[in-house]
Design a protein around this motif. Structure first.
Motif, mmCIF file in Angstrom:
data_model
loop_
_atom_site.group_PDB
_atom_site.id
_atom_site.type_symbol
_atom_site.label_atom_id
_atom_site.label_comp_id
_atom_site.label_asym_id
_atom_site.label_seq_id
_atom_site.Cartn_x
_atom_site.Cartn_y
_atom_site.Cartn_z
ATOM 1 N N THR A 1 -7.357 0.360 -2.724
ATOM 2 C CA THR A 1 -6.662 0.331 -1.609
ATOM 3 C C THR A 1 -7.182 0.445 -0.126
ATOM 4 O O THR A 1 -6.644 -0.013 0.883
ATOM 5 N N GLU A 2 -8.071 1.335 -0.116
ATOM 6 C CA GLU A 2 -8.529 1.297 1.180
ATOM 7 C C GLU A 2 -9.657 0.335 1.740
ATOM 8 O O GLU A 2 -9.694 -0.139 2.883
ATOM 9 N N HIS A 3 -9.968 -0.539 0.616
ATOM 10 C CA HIS A 3 -10.704 -1.817 0.917
ATOM 11 C C HIS A 3 -9.486 -2.825 1.412
ATOM 12 O O HIS A 3 -10.030 -3.617 2.201
ATOM 13 N N LEU B 1 -7.026 -2.081 2.889
ATOM 14 C CA LEU B 1 -6.604 -1.714 4.112
ATOM 15 C C LEU B 1 -7.646 -2.346 5.181
ATOM 16 O O LEU B 1 -7.261 -2.803 6.214
ATOM 17 N N MET C 1 -11.380 3.097 10.952
ATOM 18 C CA MET C 1 -11.199 3.081 9.583
ATOM 19 C C MET C 1 -12.434 2.689 8.797
ATOM 20 O O MET C 1 -12.453 3.639 7.420
ATOM 21 N N ALA D 1 -5.395 4.521 0.966
ATOM 22 C CA ALA D 1 -5.238 4.099 2.025
ATOM 23 C C ALA D 1 -3.989 4.747 2.565
ATOM 24 O O ALA D 1 -3.953 4.753 4.032
ATOM 25 N N LEU E 1 0.851 -1.308 -0.170
ATOM 26 C CA LEU E 1 -0.016 0.076 -0.061
ATOM 27 C C LEU E 1 0.946 1.238 0.025
ATOM 28 O O LEU E 1 0.629 2.224 -0.638
ATOM 29 N N SER F 1 -11.567 -7.666 2.037
ATOM 30 C CA SER F 1 -11.587 -6.548 1.246
ATOM 31 C C SER F 1 -12.836 -6.512 0.277
ATOM 32 O O SER F 1 -13.308 -5.474 0.268
ATOM 33 N N VAL G 1 -13.151 5.617 5.824
ATOM 34 C CA VAL G 1 -13.734 5.311 4.354
ATOM 35 C C VAL G 1 -14.861 5.532 3.968
ATOM 36 O O VAL G 1 -15.136 6.250 2.830
#
Length: 190
Positions: free
Chosen positions: A147-149, A151, A176, A45, A37, A133, A180
């Motif tokens: 990338t947030e998923h 994370l 988090m 992320a 990441l 994810s 998000v």
């Protein structure tokens, strides 16, 4: 599932594989995914983690600490008790037979040869992080995995080292998830 990954998420996975190879690990684990990441600095992320004071250097130091050959109970420590310095043995073998000689042995070939030249599988915890994810993306009603998923997937307790590293720095799944969700439903992500 990878067809749902954004370009940045795919790049993070490729960088995770490179990180595993650079560390001479035999699998891609969740800590490699976390480092992946950070290999995409413009990723969502990374922005989210920076809000917690977590950056690439912090994560790298934690991984190095976890993988240190001198940590209690490792083969190097057990050999040291017998008066054998593993680094000195490797140095002498390299000196006598050339650099990387131990990597060219029958035992090394049985493990698949040079770790940087072969396919590295995903550890079961990394596979679980990908599954989680996807679930996190679906929960947010997103039709992609950014990338947030990834994370969020790493923040679940069953995903191993990455979870522990992040938890040690106060990064929680609930916190988090809220961050998000604040990014907006279905918005472009990375």
């Amino acid at each position: 599932m990878f067809e749902r990954f954004t370009d940045k998420a795919r790049r993070a996975v490729v960088i995770a594989q490179e990180d595993a190879r650079d560390r001479r690990d035999d699998e891609i684990r969740t800590e490699h995914l976390l480092m992946g990441l950070f290999g995409v600095p413009e990723a969502v992320a990374v922005t989210l983690l920076s809000g917690y004071g977590v950056d690439r250097a912090v994560v790298d130091a934690e991984i190095e600490r976890m993988h240190r050959p001198d940590r209690p109970g490792t083969d190097a420590e057990k050999l040291a008790v017998l008066g054998i310095d593993l680094d000195e043995v490797r140095r002498q073998v390299d000196e006598a037979f050339g650099p990387g000689a131990l990597d060219r042995t029958r035992a090394a070939r049985a493990r698949g040869g040079r770790p940087w030249s072969r396919h590295l599988p995903f550890h079961r915890a990394a596979k679980k992080a990908f599954e989680l994810s996807l679930r996190e993306a679906l929960r947010l009603e997103h039709n992609h995995i950014g990338t947030e998923h990834i994370l969020l997937g790493l923040l679940h307790t069953e995903t191993g080292a990455a979870h522990h590293i992040l938890a040690a720095h106060g990064v929680t799944l609930d916190g988090m998830r809220a961050a998000v969700a604040d990014l907006g439903r279905g918005a472009a992500s990375g």
